[in-house]
Design a protein around this motif. Structure first.
Motif, PDB file in Angstrom:
ATOM      1  N   MET A   1      45.573  80.516 -75.720  1.00 25.26           N
ATOM      2  CA  MET A   1      45.302  81.078 -77.052  1.00 25.26           C
ATOM      3  C   MET A   1      46.002  82.433 -77.208  1.00 25.26           C
ATOM      4  N   ASN A   2      46.413  82.716 -78.441  1.00 28.94           N
ATOM      5  CA  ASN A   2      47.013  84.011 -78.731  1.00 28.94           C
ATOM      6  C   ASN A   2      46.047  85.129 -78.296  1.00 28.94           C
ATOM      7  N   LYS A   3      46.580  86.052 -77.484  1.00 30.87           N
ATOM      8  CA  LYS A   3      45.717  87.097 -76.921  1.00 30.87           C
ATOM      9  C   LYS A   3      45.017  87.933 -78.007  1.00 30.87           C
ATOM     10  N   ALA A   4      45.731  88.140 -79.098  1.00 31.69           N
ATOM     11  CA  ALA A   4      45.158  88.983 -80.166  1.00 31.69           C
ATOM     12  C   ALA A   4      43.949  88.337 -80.820  1.00 31.69           C
ATOM     13  N   LEU A   5      43.750  87.039 -80.574  1.00 28.96           N
ATOM     14  CA  LEU A   5      42.607  86.364 -81.181  1.00 28.96           C
ATOM     15  C   LEU A   5      41.421  86.285 -80.222  1.00 28.96           C
ATOM     16  N   GLN A   6      41.533  86.986 -79.118  1.00 29.95           N
ATOM     17  CA  GLN A   6      40.409  87.043 -78.170  1.00 29.95           C
ATOM     18  C   GLN A   6      39.882  88.471 -78.123  1.00 29.95           C
ATOM     19  N   ALA A   7      38.596  88.581 -77.773  1.00 30.86           N
ATOM     20  CA  ALA A   7      38.043  89.930 -77.614  1.00 30.86           C
ATOM     21  C   ALA A   7      38.773  90.624 -76.461  1.00 30.86           C
TER      22      ALA A   7
END
Ligand code: HAM
Length: 426
Positions: A1-7
């Protein structure tokens, strides 16, 4: 998953169900603080980095490697607060509230430390802290500790925590001990663990906290802190123990308890649980008589503590002492196009029963579908308004736990809901 979409690592989302536990802990703690006449001080999350370097100490882990530091557009170095005490002193000092007066304040909110995340240890975590200024006696230390004891009792976790206390003596005693410890450990340097070798230069007293068995074995023969503590501090510590005994607060004297922040003098204390693994300290504090002066003010005696909300809520969950409200208590269903009447009814229920959580069904659908939603919401009660009820001035009150239902007047429905809801008077 795109890192920016994870906490971001170590930054936690507290989801709605868990938030109920948090709110319960926070409101319990703040209610008790208010009972003890502490007033809230709201502090910014950002301070100048230098405040923490000077306040908490250059050589502490917090300042050395755990701060989130950023440069703002003016080129100033700012830090997300890793703790609340330094900011609290800064604020009271800046507003002239320490001059010739005493203060009892509390604060709450997130703190930030770049630590290795694990259960009970996060990079953003929340504290409720209390600080007292202008009182030098052990009665203040005792009151802070008793207040914590009242927190744990109110939360039903008092049987799962222990209190450890120690005295570091005056600033001078601490320095003399530090020198003696360095003199003792320097010839043994090679036998110390890596962290302790580094601390021997930077913050030798923290070596006492080492979890390494080999280091602890070497410390067995080390000079003891208490031998360096000045008689006045010993008397202060004895009086504190006396007060705690009178107040019925059990404690353990741990001569190795030094705490990780540099500002402490005299009393230090921690509340520890065995139920959360290695992150078992739920609250820590002590006296810091030198800090106000170190931050540019007049010498002012001071003491306080910080309680970690994440860990307290977790402990309550682990020991099963949380008595949490539901997300929804009452679910209002309605027939046909009665949504306006249903929302009005919901408003009347909220006014009459202000501590209950009332949800009006949204999105239409027949009664069967609505009641399924009502059940799924976790509510104990459904209040149903159909054309017939509206015409009769009644509602159908359904107990969702046992399925019983009865047409009653609105006033009767409110009475029954009030009688059936234990937290209604809260
Ligand atoms: P502290 O011991 O660094 O003291 O932190 C107080 C409490 O905050 C800890 O006992 C723990 O429950 C919680 N805490 C600390 N770090 C974390 C973390 N990474 N994740 C979750 N919880 C954490 C102070 O901050 C001092 N300012 C306390 C004080 C106030 N002393 C005098 N006045």
């Amino acid at each position: 998953m795109n890192k920016a979409l994870q906490a971001v690592r170590g930054m936690r989302d507290v989801l709605p169900e868990e938030s109920l536990g948090w709110q319960a802990v926070e409101s319990t703690l703040t209610a008790i603080l208010k009972q003890f006449s502490y007033a809230e001080l709201q502090l910014p999350l950002l301070e100048f980095t230098d405040l923490f370097a000077r306040g908490v100490g250059e050589a502490t882990d917090i300042v050395e490697k755990e701060m989130y530091v950023l440069n703002d557009r003016d080129g100033d170095s700012l830090a997300l607060r890793p703790e609340g005490t330094a900011g609290c002193v800064r604020a009271l000092q800046e507003h002239g509230l320490l001059y010739n007066q005493t203060q009892k304040v509390f604060y709450r909110g997130p703190m930030f430390r770049y630590e290795k995340p694990q259960r009970g240890r996060y990079r953003q975590f929340s504290q409720v802290g209390a600080e007292v200024f202008g009182f030098a006696g052990p009665d203040v230390d005792a009151e802070l500790i008793v207040m914590c004891q009242r927190f744990w009792e109110a939360l039903g976790i008092e049987g799962h925590v222990r209190l450890e206390i120690n005295t570091l003596g005056s600033g001078g005693a601490r320095q003399a001990y530090r020198d003696a410890l360095v003199a003792y450990l320097t010839p043994l340097r090679d036998q110390l663990d890596e962290d302790s070798q580094r601390r021997l230069q930077t913050n030798p007293m923290r070596i006492l906290d080492s979890k390494e068995a080999a280091t602890q074995a070497l410390l067995a023969e080390a000079p003891a802190l208490i031998e360096f503590v000045d008689p006045e501090s010993v008397a202060h510590f004895e009086q504190l123990q006396n007060l705690l005994q009178q107040l019925g607060v059990p404690f353990l004297v741990n001569p190795k308890l030094v705490r990780g922040l540099d500002y402490y003098t005299h009393t230090v204390f921690e509340w520890i649980t065995e139920s959360l693994g290695s992150q078992g300290t739920i609250c820590g504090g002590g006296r810091y008589d030198g800090l106000v002066e170190r931050l540019g003010g007049r010498a002012t005696p001071a003491a306080g503590f910080g309680a970690g909300l994440d860990r307290i809520a977790l402990l309550q969950e682990v020991v099963g002492s949380a008595n949490l409200p539901k997300l929804v208590d009452i679910y209002i269903c309605y027939g046909g196009d009665l949504s306006g009447a249903a929302m009005q009814l919901a408003d009347r229920v909220r006014s009459a029963l202000p501590t209950l959580r009332v949800r009006t069904h949204m999105g239409g659908g027949n009664f069967k579908k609505q009641l399924k939603r009502a059940d799924g919401s976790g509510a104990d009660w459904a209040v149903i308004l159909g054309e017939q009820e509206l015409a009769d001035g009644t509602v159908m009150l359904k107990n969702l736990r046992n399925g019983e239902q009865e047409a009653v007047s609105e006033a009767q429905a409110l009475q029954r809901l009030a009688a059936a809801s234990p937290h209604i008077s809260a």
